[in-house]
Scaffold this active site. Structure first.
Site, short mmCIF file in Angstrom:
data_model
loop_
_atom_site.label_atom_id
_atom_site.label_comp_id
_atom_site.label_asym_id
_atom_site.label_seq_id
_atom_site.Cartn_x
_atom_site.Cartn_y
_atom_site.Cartn_z
N GLY A 46 11.23 0.65 3.97
CA GLY A 46 10.30 0.45 3.34
C GLY A 46 9.21 1.34 2.95
O GLY A 46 9.13 2.27 4.01
N GLN A 51 1.00 5.28 2.61
CA GLN A 51 1.69 6.41 3.29
C GLN A 51 1.90 7.67 2.45
O GLN A 51 2.31 8.62 2.98
CB GLN A 51 3.15 5.82 3.71
CG GLN A 51 3.23 4.70 4.74
CD GLN A 51 4.57 4.13 5.01
OE1 GLN A 51 5.02 3.22 4.39
NE2 GLN A 51 5.16 4.74 6.14
N CYS A 92 8.44 4.20 11.80
CA CYS A 92 7.58 4.20 10.65
C CYS A 92 7.63 5.59 10.02
O CYS A 92 7.63 6.42 11.06
CB CYS A 92 6.12 3.62 11.10
SG CYS A 92 4.90 3.85 9.83
N LEU A 93 7.55 5.90 9.02
CA LEU A 93 7.88 7.27 8.52
C LEU A 93 6.55 7.83 8.93
O LEU A 93 6.54 9.15 8.74
CB LEU A 93 7.91 7.23 7.05
CG LEU A 93 9.33 6.56 6.57
CD1 LEU A 93 9.35 6.77 5.12
CD2 LEU A 93 10.58 7.45 7.22
N HIS A 134 5.48 -5.01 8.15
CA HIS A 134 5.08 -4.01 8.61
C HIS A 134 4.44 -3.35 7.28
O HIS A 134 3.44 -2.61 7.56
CB HIS A 134 6.58 -3.49 8.67
CG HIS A 134 6.45 -1.75 9.15
ND1 HIS A 134 6.54 -1.20 10.38
CD2 HIS A 134 5.76 -0.70 8.19
CE1 HIS A 134 6.44 -0.01 10.31
NE2 HIS A 134 5.74 0.48 9.01
N GLU A 135 4.86 -3.48 6.07
CA GLU A 135 4.42 -2.69 4.93
C GLU A 135 3.12 -3.56 4.65
O GLU A 135 2.02 -2.80 3.94
CB GLU A 135 5.67 -2.86 3.75
CG GLU A 135 6.86 -2.00 3.88
CD GLU A 135 6.67 -0.66 4.55
OE1 GLU A 135 5.60 -0.05 4.37
OE2 GLU A 135 7.39 -0.55 5.33
N HIS A 138 0.49 -2.14 6.41
CA HIS A 138 -0.17 -0.84 5.95
C HIS A 138 -1.11 -1.06 4.80
O HIS A 138 -2.14 -0.25 4.86
CB HIS A 138 1.19 -0.13 5.27
CG HIS A 138 1.77 0.84 6.15
ND1 HIS A 138 1.23 1.65 7.00
CD2 HIS A 138 3.29 0.82 6.61
CE1 HIS A 138 2.23 2.60 7.74
NE2 HIS A 138 3.50 1.71 7.31
ZN ZN Z 1 5.21 2.08 8.44
#
Ligand code: ZN
Length: 163
Positions: A46, A51, A92-93, A134-135, A138
C-alpha cells in the site's frame, strides 16, 4: 510513469492532514499511476500520497502480492470497524527495515472513489483491512509508531535513530 522518492518518517509532510480530492483531473490520474509504479518498485502492499510528499487523499493498495492488480482509492474513509482486534507484524516504506507488531481492527468497511469517479464500498478483513487502516492513517498524519504503547516505542528508540 515515474518512480518517486519515499519520504522518511521524520519528514513533516507525513504529519499533515491531507486535502480532499475535489475533481479527478489528468494530474490526479498521473499521480495515481506514479504511485502504483513507486509501490511496485518498493514491493509495498500500500502507498499513500503523503509518503511521496503530496498532501492529497489518495491511496493505492495491493495486498495480494501474487497479482499486479492495484486499486486506487480517492478520498477513502473507514465507515465501520469491528470491535474485534488483531495484532500482526506491519512495515511501512517510511520506516525501512522496521517491522512492528500493531494492533488494529480485524474487519473494516471503507468507502472511496475509484479513478473513473465510481464510488465504492469495501468490506475488508485480514491483510486488506490492515492495509486500508494503515494507508488511511497516513492521510490523517498518523504513523505506525503512534499505534505503539510507551514501552514498545521505548524498545525501538535505537532503530528509529538510524532511519
Ligand atoms: Zn506506511
Amino acid at each position: 510513469m515515474a518512480v518517486l522518492e519515499i519520504r522518511k518518517f521524520k519528514d513533516p509532510i507525513l504529519r499533515q492532514k491531507s486535502q480532499d480530492i475535489e475533481e479527478i483531473t489528468d494530474e490526479i490520474r498521473k499521480l495515481a499511476q506514479d504511485m502504483k509504479e513507486t509501490m511496485e518498485k518498493n514491493q509495498g502492499v500500500g502507498l499513500a500520497a503523503p509518503q511521496i510528499g503530496i498532501s492529497k487523499r489518495i491511496i493505492v493498495i495491493n495486498p495480494d502480492l501474487t497479482n499486479r492488480e492495484f486499486s486506487v482509492l480517492l478520498n477513502p474513509k473507514i465507515t465501520k470497524i469491528s470491535r474485534e482486534k488483531e495484532t500482526n507484524e506491519e512495515g511501512c516504506l517510511c520506516f525501512p527495515r522496521l517491522f512492528l507488531k500493531i494492533k488494529r481492527a480485524k474487519e473494516v468497511e471503507a468507502e472511496g472513489t475509484k479513478e473513473n469517479g465510481e464510488k465504492i464500498k469495501i468490506n475488508a478483513k485480514g491483510l486488506l483491512a490492515r492495509v486500508l487502516q494503515h494507508e488511511i492513517d497516513h492521510l490523517n498524519g498518523i504513523l505506525i509508531i503512534d499505534r505503539l504503547n510507551f514501552w514498545q516505542r521505548w524498545k525501538i528508540r535505537k532503530e528509529l535513530r538510524k532511519i
